[in-house]
Structure formats: structure tokens, C-alpha cells
Write a protein that holds these residues in place. Structure first.
Motif, PDB file in Angstrom:
ATOM      1  N   ALA A  31       0.884  -1.214   0.066  1.00 29.00           N
ATOM      2  CA  ALA A  31       0.088   0.033   0.055  1.00 29.00           C
ATOM      3  C   ALA A  31       0.780   1.249   0.058  1.00 29.00           C
ATOM      4  N   SER A  32       2.059   1.217   0.568  1.00 29.16           N
ATOM      5  CA  SER A  32       2.942   2.294   0.527  1.00 29.16           C
ATOM      6  C   SER A  32       3.277   2.905  -0.664  1.00 29.16           C
ATOM      7  N   PHE A  33       3.592   1.834  -1.509  1.00 31.72           N
ATOM      8  CA  PHE A  33       4.331   1.952  -3.029  1.00 31.72           C
ATOM      9  C   PHE A  33       2.905   2.230  -3.686  1.00 31.72           C
ATOM     10  N   ALA A  34       1.756   1.816  -3.369  1.00 38.47           N
ATOM     11  CA  ALA A  34       0.573   2.094  -4.499  1.00 38.47           C
ATOM     12  C   ALA A  34       0.460   3.269  -5.091  1.00 38.47           C
ATOM     13  N   PRO A  35       0.547   4.617  -4.437  1.00 37.21           N
ATOM     14  CA  PRO A  35       0.701   5.634  -5.319  1.00 37.21           C
ATOM     15  C   PRO A  35       1.572   6.137  -6.106  1.00 37.21           C
ATOM     16  N   ILE A  36       2.855   5.375  -6.080  1.00 36.53           N
ATOM     17  CA  ILE A  36       3.941   5.945  -6.636  1.00 36.53           C
ATOM     18  C   ILE A  36       4.080   5.864  -8.100  1.00 36.53           C
ATOM     19  N   PRO A  37       3.529   4.912  -8.692  1.00 28.30           N
ATOM     20  CA  PRO A  37       3.457   4.741 -10.204  1.00 28.30           C
ATOM     21  C   PRO A  37       2.657   5.894 -10.550  1.00 28.30           C
ATOM     22  N   ASP A  38       1.413   6.394 -10.109  1.00 30.34           N
ATOM     23  CA  ASP A  38       0.903   7.337 -10.785  1.00 30.34           C
ATOM     24  C   ASP A  38       1.425   8.551 -10.527  1.00 30.34           C
ATOM     25  N   ALA A  39       2.318   8.849  -9.449  1.00 32.25           N
ATOM     26  CA  ALA A  39       3.138   9.896  -9.178  1.00 32.25           C
ATOM     27  C   ALA A  39       4.305  10.182 -10.211  1.00 32.25           C
ATOM     28  N   MET A  40       4.807   8.991 -10.532  1.00 29.21           N
ATOM     29  CA  MET A  40       5.819   8.960 -11.604  1.00 29.21           C
ATOM     30  C   MET A  40       5.295   9.339 -12.896  1.00 29.21           C
ATOM     31  N   THR A  41       4.178   8.972 -13.234  1.00 27.56           N
ATOM     32  CA  THR A  41       3.412   9.293 -14.326  1.00 27.56           C
ATOM     33  C   THR A  41       3.077  10.910 -14.366  1.00 27.56           C
ATOM     34  N   ALA A  42       2.948  11.451 -13.330  1.00 26.80           N
ATOM     35  CA  ALA A  42       2.483  13.027 -13.118  1.00 26.80           C
ATOM     36  C   ALA A  42       3.982  13.691 -13.260  1.00 26.80           C
ATOM     37  N   LEU A  43       5.023  13.187 -12.859  1.00 27.62           N
ATOM     38  CA  LEU A  43       6.324  13.949 -13.031  1.00 27.62           C
ATOM     39  C   LEU A  43       6.718  14.062 -14.390  1.00 27.62           C
ATOM     40  N   PHE A  44       6.533  12.867 -15.039  1.00 26.76           N
ATOM     41  CA  PHE A  44       7.016  12.724 -16.666  1.00 26.76           C
ATOM     42  C   PHE A  44       5.955  13.577 -17.444  1.00 26.76           C
ATOM     43  N   ARG A  45       4.734  13.859 -16.936  1.00 30.00           N
ATOM     44  CA  ARG A  45       3.740  14.591 -17.824  1.00 30.00           C
ATOM     45  C   ARG A  45       4.386  15.661 -18.123  1.00 30.00           C
ATOM     46  N   ASP A  46       4.727  16.393 -19.602  1.00 32.82           N
ATOM     47  CA  ASP A  46       5.141  17.577 -19.724  1.00 32.82           C
ATOM     48  C   ASP A  46       6.403  17.727 -18.971  1.00 32.82           C
ATOM     49  N   TRP A  47       7.101  16.815 -18.867  1.00 32.43           N
ATOM     50  CA  TRP A  47       8.526  17.017 -18.097  1.00 32.43           C
ATOM     51  C   TRP A  47       9.530  18.103 -18.694  1.00 32.43           C
ATOM     52  N   ARG A  48       9.649  18.179 -19.809  1.00 31.32           N
ATOM     53  CA  ARG A  48      10.560  19.178 -20.317  1.00 31.32           C
ATOM     54  C   ARG A  48      10.247  20.606 -19.945  1.00 31.32           C
ATOM     55  N   ALA A  49       9.063  21.233 -19.823  1.00 31.32           N
ATOM     56  CA  ALA A  49       8.633  22.492 -19.485  1.00 31.32           C
ATOM     57  C   ALA A  49       9.087  22.684 -17.959  1.00 31.32           C
ATOM     58  N   THR A  50       9.384  21.589 -17.201  1.00 27.91           N
ATOM     59  CA  THR A  50       9.813  21.657 -15.726  1.00 27.91           C
ATOM     60  C   THR A  50      11.296  21.634 -15.756  1.00 27.91           C
ATOM     61  N   VAL A  51      11.771  20.669 -16.426  1.00 32.75           N
ATOM     62  CA  VAL A  51      13.332  20.362 -16.136  1.00 32.75           C
ATOM     63  C   VAL A  51      14.111  21.409 -17.125  1.00 32.75           C
ATOM     64  N   GLU A  52      13.946  21.732 -18.308  1.00 34.93           N
ATOM     65  CA  GLU A  52      14.643  22.714 -19.263  1.00 34.93           C
ATOM     66  C   GLU A  52      14.929  24.016 -18.599  1.00 34.93           C
ATOM     67  N   PRO A  53      14.312  24.399 -17.435  1.00 38.07           N
ATOM     68  CA  PRO A  53      14.619  25.629 -16.778  1.00 38.07           C
ATOM     69  C   PRO A  53      15.823  25.292 -16.137  1.00 38.07           C
ATOM     70  N   LEU A  54      15.663  24.039 -15.469  1.00 43.22           N
ATOM     71  CA  LEU A  54      16.664  23.800 -14.385  1.00 43.22           C
ATOM     72  C   LEU A  54      18.068  23.477 -14.906  1.00 43.22           C
ATOM     73  N   ALA A  55      17.921  23.035 -16.504  1.00 41.98           N
ATOM     74  CA  ALA A  55      19.256  22.947 -17.156  1.00 41.98           C
ATOM     75  C   ALA A  55      19.793  24.279 -17.576  1.00 41.98           C
ATOM     76  N   ASP A  56      18.843  25.193 -17.806  1.00 43.22           N
ATOM     77  CA  ASP A  56      19.394  26.586 -17.933  1.00 43.22           C
ATOM     78  C   ASP A  56      20.053  27.130 -16.681  1.00 43.22           C
ATOM     79  N   PHE A  57      19.554  26.847 -15.534  1.00 38.86           N
ATOM     80  CA  PHE A  57      20.099  27.377 -14.486  1.00 38.86           C
ATOM     81  C   PHE A  57      21.498  26.782 -14.215  1.00 38.86           C
ATOM     82  N   LEU A  58      21.733  25.448 -14.462  1.00 34.94           N
ATOM     83  CA  LEU A  58      23.025  24.886 -14.240  1.00 34.94           C
ATOM     84  C   LEU A  58      23.975  25.378 -15.230  1.00 34.94           C
ATOM     85  N   CYS A  59      23.520  25.623 -16.649  1.00 32.76           N
ATOM     86  CA  CYS A  59      24.249  26.280 -17.662  1.00 32.76           C
ATOM     87  C   CYS A  59      25.475  25.695 -17.949  1.00 32.76           C
TER      88      CYS A  59
END
Length: 359
Positions: free
Chosen positions: A186-214
Motif C-alpha cells: 500500500a505504501s508503494f501503491a501511489p508511486i506509479p501514478d506519481a511517476m506518471t505525473a512527474l513525466f507529464r510535460d516534463w521538459r517544461a519543468t526540467v529545461e529551466p533547471l538545465a538553463d539554471f545549471l548552464c
């Protein structure tokens, strides 16, 4: 669950990205099997007949990193547990385990040369548990009990076998520690859907972080407890995917002398999920920012971002503890590595052998 990309998008993706996006599906498959009537965890029963024993996880690279959360879990429950490098064990402690010591050999391929040498040295006299993605491998054939990863084929840099190893090892630790399996699942049960949510449109979230690291020449990683799995795996991923030099540190180790090295520069990626030591890790990030360093912080605590501090939000999930967060934390580094590799004109993970052929 994550929808499959259309044909054109799939053709543009690297092999690593295609495989990484299947992690929610792979984890869901493992949880369904381990919670089913023919759960692989039943294979442990003959080894547990004599009662609780201390546990030693033995593996290399990603397999070793993925064992750390389970080792922390057992130790916190009063059952001594350690995770050791198979190459170090092979040459510096190749003794036959005592009866109170249950070896758990972890190898995603089941063919790591160091692990195979350890098994050969035991000459069939030591019963052990194997955690592997290949039930036909040399390791699996020699084991007293096999816990399959059920991740499916993986040709690129480790991703879904890593996250499934974390889950399989924690579920095994729950069984060894006398915890209710239904509760552990049960502790793991919510995690696959949470992974899916993090992957959804992930470039919009992560590309600014790559810009930040430069395009940093070097990145430091910091975490404590179970997040040390992410710290160690994160350094491997960043080096393999985009050839950036990276070093991992415990929070205490970084505090003892390395914070001043970030003065007027330096890039730090820190992991501070809500738990025992989150405030300590967040304190390090604040000190690094104060002297001029740049920080990406992965946390589900309330932390205010700033010009030198970017926050990647981990989800708050019911029943999901600090122990489980490495399964989600590593997604940040996988995605960040893809973006940086692409910007460098690299195919993420290209040229990295899947199985290391020699010691």
C-alpha cells in the motif's frame, strides 16, 4: 498510467528516454506480481525458518545504490543490514557468511563478474537471495531464492531496473522485518501514478533547471539516509548520460569542509524529502546559496526558491515515506541528464555497455 508517445515522438526519442518513460508501468507490474497469490516473496520462507537474521546486500553500481533504502529500513527496525560493493567484498571479506548473515546478491543482469566470482568462491555452500532482472542468469541459477525485477528488456543506461530494484529490496526487507506485506504494498501503491505525473510535460519543468545549471563543469550531489541511493545513482546517471563530472556526498560529509568550496560558484543538487534529516540538508543548501553557489533542491517541504535556489517539487503522497522517495527523486536526474546530453549533441547513454564484461 503514462500514455505511449505517438510514432513521430517515439522516433525522436533516445533509447534511454523511451525506456525511462516506462518506469511507472514496470513498477506497477512488479507490485502486482509481489502482491499476488504467487508472490515471489514466498520463495524466502525456507530461508527464514530459523528466524530473523542480519542482512548484507552485495552488488555493483546501480544495483548497490538501489539496495541502500532497504538496508536503512532494516537497520531502523533493529535488524542489522549493510550494502557493500561486490568488488570490495570479493577481495577484502571473502569469508563464508555465518548462519546469522543472509546474503542478498543484487545484479540486474545476473552476470556481473564480481558477483559471479563471489558465488563461485562459496562453491554452493552458502544459500543466498538473488535480486535480478534475468531469471535465467548465472546468478539466478545458483540462488536459493530469486526475486525477479520484472522490468522487461533494458538496453540503455539503467533506469527501470533501478527503480524496480529499490521496490523489490524494500518489499523483501518488509518480509524479513516481519512487516505486513499488504501495508508495504500500500505504501508503494501511489508511486506509479506519481511517476506518471512527474513525466507529464516534463521538459517544461526540467529545461529551466538545465538553463539554471548552464553547462557546469562539475556538479555535487548531497543527501542523507535513503536519499544516498539517489546521490550515488545520480552521479552515475549524469556522467553516463551527458559526461558531466559529478561527485556524491553525505550531508554530514559535505558539511565537514566542503561548503566553503562553493564560495562564489559551484553547483549543488540536493535531496531533502520530508523525514529525519530534511532540515539539515535544507540548511546546507541555504548556506551554499548564501556564499554564492547555485542549488537545485528536490523536496516536498515548503522551501521558497530564489535566484540561486531552484526547487523541484516532490509530491506529498499518503502513506509514502522518506524511505520510498528515491524511486521518485531519481527521475529528476534522468530527465535533467537527457536535456543536457541533447544540448551537448550526445545520444544520452550512448556507448555505455549494459553488462560490464570484466573486473
Amino acid at each position: 498510467m503514462l500514455h505511449s508517445p505517438d510514432r513521430m515522438d517515439a522516433m525522436k526519442m533516445s533509447a534511454f528516454e523511451r525506456e525511462a518513460l516506462t518506469q511507472p508501468e514496470a513498477l506497477g507490474r512488479l507490485l502486482a506480481a509481489y502482491g499476488g497469490p504467487d508472490s515471489p516473496l514466498r520463495r524466502l520462507d525456507p530461508l527464514l525458518a530459523s528466524g530473523p537474521r542480519s542482512v548484507m546486500f552485495i552488488g555493483m553500481g546501480s544495483s548497490l545504490c538501489a539496495s541502500l533504502p532497504a538496508a536503512y529500513m532494516l537497520s531502523l527496525r533493529g535488524l542489522p543490514a549493510h550494502a557493500v560493493d561486490a568488488g570490495e567484498y570479493l577481495y577484502y571479506r571473502l569469508d563464508r557468511p555465518r548462519d546469522a548473515f543472509l546474503p542478498v546478491l543484487v545484479s540486474q543482469s545476473g552476470e556481473s563478474p564480481e558477483v559471479k566470482c563471489i558465488v563461485d568462491g562459496w562453491k554452493g555452500t552458502v544459500p543466498f537471495v538473488a535480486i535480478t532482472n534475468d531469471e535465467a542468469s548465472s546468478l539466478a541459477k545458483s540462488a536459493a531464492a530469486v526475486l525477479p525485477l520484472l522490468a522487461g528488456a533494458e538496453a540503455s543506461t539503467t533506469n527501470k531496473t533501478y527503480t524496480n530494484t529499490i521496490a523489490a529490496a524494500i518489499l523483501m526487507a518488509s518480509r524479513l522485518g516481519g512487516l505486513d506485506l499488504a501495508g508495504a504494498l500500500a505504501s508503494f501503491a501511489p508511486i506509479p501514478d506519481a511517476m506518471t505525473a512527474l513525466f507529464r510535460d516534463w521538459r517544461a519543468t526540467v529545461e529551466p533547471l538545465a538553463d539554471f545549471l548552464c553547462e557546469p563543469p562539475h556538479v555535487d550531489f548531497v543527501g542523507r539516509g535513503p536519499s544516498l541511493a539517489t546521490v550515488q545513482q545520480g552521479t552515475l546517471i549524469l556522467r553516463e548520460l551527458c559526461h558531466i563530472r559529478a561527485a556524491g556526498h553525505t550531508g554530514a560529509g559535505f558539511r565537514h569542509g566542503l561548503v566553503p568550496s562553493m564560495k562564489r560558484g559551484g553547483e549543488l543538487i540536493a535531496f531533502a524529502p520530508a523525514g529525519v534529516t530534511d532540515a539539515l540538508t535544507i540548511g546546507i543548501t541555504q548556506d551554499v546559496v548564501a556564499i554564492g553557489g547555485k542549488v537545485i533542491l528536490a523536496t516536498n517541504r515548503d522551501v521558497t526558491p530564489g535566484p540561486r535556489l531552484k526547487v523541484w517539487r516532490l509530491p506529498n503522497l499518503p502513506g509514502v515515506a522518506e524511505l520510498h522517495m528515491p524511486v521518485l527523486e531519481i527521475l529528476l536526474i534522468e530527465m535533467l541528464g537527457i536535456v543536457i546530453a541533447e544540448r551537448r549533441g550526445l545520444d544520452p547513454g550512448e556507448g555505455i555497455p549494459k553488462i560490464t564484461p570484466k573486473e
